[in-house]
Write a protein that holds these residues in place. Structure first.
Motif, PDB file in Angstrom:
ATOM      1  N   ILE A 127       0.835  -1.205   0.000  1.00 53.79           N
ATOM      2  CA  ILE A 127       0.000   0.000   0.000  1.00 53.79           C
ATOM      3  C   ILE A 127       0.867   1.252   0.000  1.00 53.79           C
ATOM      4  O   ILE A 127       0.608   2.208  -0.745  1.00 53.79           O
ATOM      5  CB  ILE A 127      -0.944  -0.004   1.219  1.00 53.79           C
ATOM      6  N   ILE A 128       1.915   1.235   0.803  1.00 52.12           N
ATOM      7  CA  ILE A 128       2.834   2.383   0.845  1.00 52.12           C
ATOM      8  C   ILE A 128       3.489   2.577  -0.522  1.00 52.12           C
ATOM      9  O   ILE A 128       3.550   3.707  -1.038  1.00 52.12           O
ATOM     10  CB  ILE A 128       3.892   2.189   1.954  1.00 52.12           C
ATOM     11  N   LYS A 129       3.946   1.497  -1.118  1.00 48.49           N
ATOM     12  CA  LYS A 129       4.585   1.580  -2.443  1.00 48.49           C
ATOM     13  C   LYS A 129       3.604   2.131  -3.479  1.00 48.49           C
ATOM     14  O   LYS A 129       3.947   2.999  -4.278  1.00 48.49           O
ATOM     15  CB  LYS A 129       5.092   0.205  -2.860  1.00 48.49           C
ATOM     16  N   GLN A 130       2.374   1.645  -3.446  1.00 50.25           N
ATOM     17  CA  GLN A 130       1.355   2.115  -4.394  1.00 50.25           C
ATOM     18  C   GLN A 130       1.030   3.592  -4.150  1.00 50.25           C
ATOM     19  O   GLN A 130       0.833   4.359  -5.101  1.00 50.25           O
ATOM     20  CB  GLN A 130       0.099   1.260  -4.265  1.00 50.25           C
ATOM     21  N   GLY A 131       0.986   3.991  -2.892  1.00 49.79           N
ATOM     22  CA  GLY A 131       0.721   5.395  -2.564  1.00 49.79           C
ATOM     23  C   GLY A 131       1.810   6.317  -3.071  1.00 49.79           C
ATOM     24  O   GLY A 131       1.534   7.371  -3.658  1.00 49.79           O
ATOM     25  N   TYR A 132       3.067   5.921  -2.852  1.00 55.66           N
ATOM     26  CA  TYR A 132       4.173   6.722  -3.363  1.00 55.66           C
ATOM     27  C   TYR A 132       4.125   6.803  -4.883  1.00 55.66           C
ATOM     28  O   TYR A 132       4.352   7.857  -5.471  1.00 55.66           O
ATOM     29  CB  TYR A 132       5.525   6.157  -2.908  1.00 55.66           C
ATOM     30  N   GLN A 133       3.826   5.690  -5.516  1.00 54.50           N
ATOM     31  CA  GLN A 133       3.763   5.680  -6.970  1.00 54.50           C
ATOM     32  C   GLN A 133       2.665   6.616  -7.478  1.00 54.50           C
ATOM     33  O   GLN A 133       2.849   7.334  -8.458  1.00 54.50           O
ATOM     34  CB  GLN A 133       3.551   4.262  -7.504  1.00 54.50           C
ATOM     35  N   ALA A 134       1.524   6.626  -6.789  1.00 57.33           N
ATOM     36  CA  ALA A 134       0.430   7.523  -7.176  1.00 57.33           C
ATOM     37  C   ALA A 134       0.869   8.984  -7.041  1.00 57.33           C
ATOM     38  O   ALA A 134       0.559   9.822  -7.899  1.00 57.33           O
ATOM     39  CB  ALA A 134      -0.801   7.253  -6.320  1.00 57.33           C
ATOM     40  N   LEU A 135       1.599   9.294  -5.955  1.00 56.90           N
ATOM     41  CA  LEU A 135       2.109  10.657  -5.786  1.00 56.90           C
ATOM     42  C   LEU A 135       3.059  11.022  -6.918  1.00 56.90           C
ATOM     43  O   LEU A 135       2.976  12.105  -7.496  1.00 56.90           O
ATOM     44  CB  LEU A 135       2.835  10.795  -4.445  1.00 56.90           C
ATOM     45  N   PHE A 136       4.014  10.131  -7.207  1.00 54.25           N
ATOM     46  CA  PHE A 136       4.984  10.410  -8.258  1.00 54.25           C
ATOM     47  C   PHE A 136       4.306  10.578  -9.611  1.00 54.25           C
ATOM     48  O   PHE A 136       4.654  11.466 -10.391  1.00 54.25           O
ATOM     49  CB  PHE A 136       6.041   9.301  -8.333  1.00 54.25           C
ATOM     50  N   ASP A 137       3.330   9.726  -9.890  1.00 51.41           N
ATOM     51  CA  ASP A 137       2.616   9.813 -11.167  1.00 51.41           C
ATOM     52  C   ASP A 137       1.811  11.102 -11.272  1.00 51.41           C
ATOM     53  O   ASP A 137       1.720  11.706 -12.332  1.00 51.41           O
ATOM     54  CB  ASP A 137       1.675   8.616 -11.339  1.00 51.41           C
ATOM     55  N   SER A 138       1.221  11.513 -10.152  1.00 53.36           N
ATOM     56  CA  SER A 138       0.359  12.691 -10.157  1.00 53.36           C
ATOM     57  C   SER A 138       1.147  13.996 -10.103  1.00 53.36           C
ATOM     58  O   SER A 138       0.828  14.947 -10.823  1.00 53.36           O
ATOM     59  CB  SER A 138      -0.589  12.622  -8.969  1.00 53.36           C
ATOM     60  N   LEU A 139       2.169  14.043  -9.247  1.00 57.12           N
ATOM     61  CA  LEU A 139       2.879  15.301  -9.000  1.00 57.12           C
ATOM     62  C   LEU A 139       4.245  15.394  -9.672  1.00 57.12           C
ATOM     63  O   LEU A 139       4.806  16.474  -9.769  1.00 57.12           O
ATOM     64  CB  LEU A 139       3.075  15.495  -7.486  1.00 57.12           C
ATOM     65  N   GLY A 140       4.785  14.277 -10.068  1.00 56.45           N
ATOM     66  CA  GLY A 140       6.170  14.254 -10.521  1.00 56.45           C
ATOM     67  C   GLY A 140       7.059  14.026  -9.309  1.00 56.45           C
ATOM     68  O   GLY A 140       6.650  14.235  -8.164  1.00 56.45           O
ATOM     69  N   VAL A 141       8.287  13.618  -9.552  1.00 53.89           N
ATOM     70  CA  VAL A 141       9.181  13.236  -8.460  1.00 53.89           C
ATOM     71  C   VAL A 141       9.480  14.411  -7.528  1.00 53.89           C
ATOM     72  O   VAL A 141       9.352  14.303  -6.307  1.00 53.89           O
ATOM     73  CB  VAL A 141      10.495  12.634  -9.010  1.00 53.89           C
ATOM     74  N   VAL A 142       9.860  15.543  -8.075  1.00 57.03           N
ATOM     75  CA  VAL A 142      10.261  16.691  -7.246  1.00 57.03           C
ATOM     76  C   VAL A 142       9.112  17.165  -6.366  1.00 57.03           C
ATOM     77  O   VAL A 142       9.275  17.333  -5.152  1.00 57.03           O
ATOM     78  CB  VAL A 142      10.792  17.842  -8.127  1.00 57.03           C
ATOM     79  N   ASP A 143       7.945  17.379  -6.943  1.00 55.52           N
ATOM     80  CA  ASP A 143       6.813  17.862  -6.143  1.00 55.52           C
ATOM     81  C   ASP A 143       6.303  16.803  -5.174  1.00 55.52           C
ATOM     82  O   ASP A 143       5.830  17.132  -4.083  1.00 55.52           O
ATOM     83  CB  ASP A 143       5.686  18.349  -7.048  1.00 55.52           C
ATOM     84  N   ALA A 144       6.422  15.538  -5.538  1.00 58.14           N
ATOM     85  CA  ALA A 144       6.021  14.469  -4.607  1.00 58.14           C
ATOM     86  C   ALA A 144       6.929  14.485  -3.383  1.00 58.14           C
ATOM     87  O   ALA A 144       6.457  14.356  -2.251  1.00 58.14           O
ATOM     88  CB  ALA A 144       6.075  13.115  -5.297  1.00 58.14           C
ATOM     89  N   ILE A 145       8.210  14.663  -3.585  1.00 57.65           N
ATOM     90  CA  ILE A 145       9.149  14.738  -2.470  1.00 57.65           C
ATOM     91  C   ILE A 145       8.850  15.957  -1.607  1.00 57.65           C
ATOM     92  O   ILE A 145       8.856  15.879  -0.375  1.00 57.65           O
ATOM     93  CB  ILE A 145      10.607  14.749  -2.982  1.00 57.65           C
ATOM     94  N   ARG A 146       8.564  17.085  -2.225  1.00 58.64           N
ATOM     95  CA  ARG A 146       8.206  18.288  -1.463  1.00 58.64           C
ATOM     96  C   ARG A 146       6.955  18.044  -0.624  1.00 58.64           C
ATOM     97  O   ARG A 146       6.862  18.460   0.522  1.00 58.64           O
ATOM     98  CB  ARG A 146       7.989  19.466  -2.404  1.00 58.64           C
ATOM     99  N   PHE A 147       5.982  17.344  -1.189  1.00 59.65           N
ATOM    100  CA  PHE A 147       4.756  17.015  -0.470  1.00 59.65           C
ATOM    101  C   PHE A 147       5.059  16.118   0.726  1.00 59.65           C
ATOM    102  O   PHE A 147       4.591  16.355   1.834  1.00 59.65           O
ATOM    103  CB  PHE A 147       3.766  16.338  -1.416  1.00 59.65           C
ATOM    104  N   ILE A 148       5.855  15.091   0.515  1.00 55.10           N
ATOM    105  CA  ILE A 148       6.208  14.158   1.587  1.00 55.10           C
ATOM    106  C   ILE A 148       6.962  14.888   2.701  1.00 55.10           C
ATOM    107  O   ILE A 148       6.705  14.661   3.887  1.00 55.10           O
ATOM    108  CB  ILE A 148       7.036  12.986   1.027  1.00 55.10           C
ATOM    109  N   GLN A 149       7.872  15.774   2.347  1.00 55.27           N
ATOM    110  CA  GLN A 149       8.640  16.521   3.345  1.00 55.27           C
ATOM    111  C   GLN A 149       7.743  17.397   4.203  1.00 55.27           C
ATOM    112  O   GLN A 149       8.032  17.626   5.370  1.00 55.27           O
ATOM    113  CB  GLN A 149       9.710  17.376   2.671  1.00 55.27           C
ATOM    114  N   HIS A 150       6.658  17.873   3.638  1.00 51.64           N
ATOM    115  CA  HIS A 150       5.737  18.721   4.385  1.00 51.64           C
ATOM    116  C   HIS A 150       5.139  17.972   5.570  1.00 51.64           C
ATOM    117  O   HIS A 150       4.841  18.568   6.593  1.00 51.64           O
ATOM    118  CB  HIS A 150       4.627  19.226   3.455  1.00 51.64           C
ATOM    119  N   PHE A 151       4.958  16.671   5.458  1.00 58.77           N
ATOM    120  CA  PHE A 151       4.322  15.877   6.504  1.00 58.77           C
ATOM    121  C   PHE A 151       5.300  15.038   7.320  1.00 58.77           C
ATOM    122  O   PHE A 151       4.900  14.277   8.176  1.00 58.77           O
ATOM    123  CB  PHE A 151       3.258  14.951   5.896  1.00 58.77           C
TER     124      PHE A 151
END
Length: 75
Positions: free
Chosen positions: A8-32
């Motif tokens: 589930i975690i892997k799928q969630g990260y993949q959804a973030l990367f697909d939706s936001l791109g790698v850089v913005d997904a990392i920025r999102f993750i860092q926020h939390f």
């Protein structure tokens, strides 16, 4: 089929990367990502040293200084 927590975690990260791109997904993750230290203990230390009136004055001044404090823009 029931997924494992890791799947589930892997799928969630993949959804973030697909939706936001790698850089913005990392920025999102860092926020939390949790910070470090013990906020409760540190807060209690400065609250014990600071008079309530000083805290209230600071809060009032901050409201005046930043009328748009809740209009956060992430660039």
């Amino acid at each position: 089929m029931i997924k494992t927590q890791q799947e589930i975690i892997k799928q969630g990260y993949q959804a973030l990367f697909d939706s936001l791109g790698v850089v913005d997904a990392i920025r999102f993750i860092q926020h939390f990502t949790p910070g470090q230290g013990d906020y409760t203990k540190e807060r209690q230390k400065w609250l014990d040293k600071t008079p309530l009136e000083d805290i209230l004055t600071s809060m009032r001044q901050r409201q005046k200084d930043d009328a748009t404090q809740y209009e956060e823009i992430i660039e």
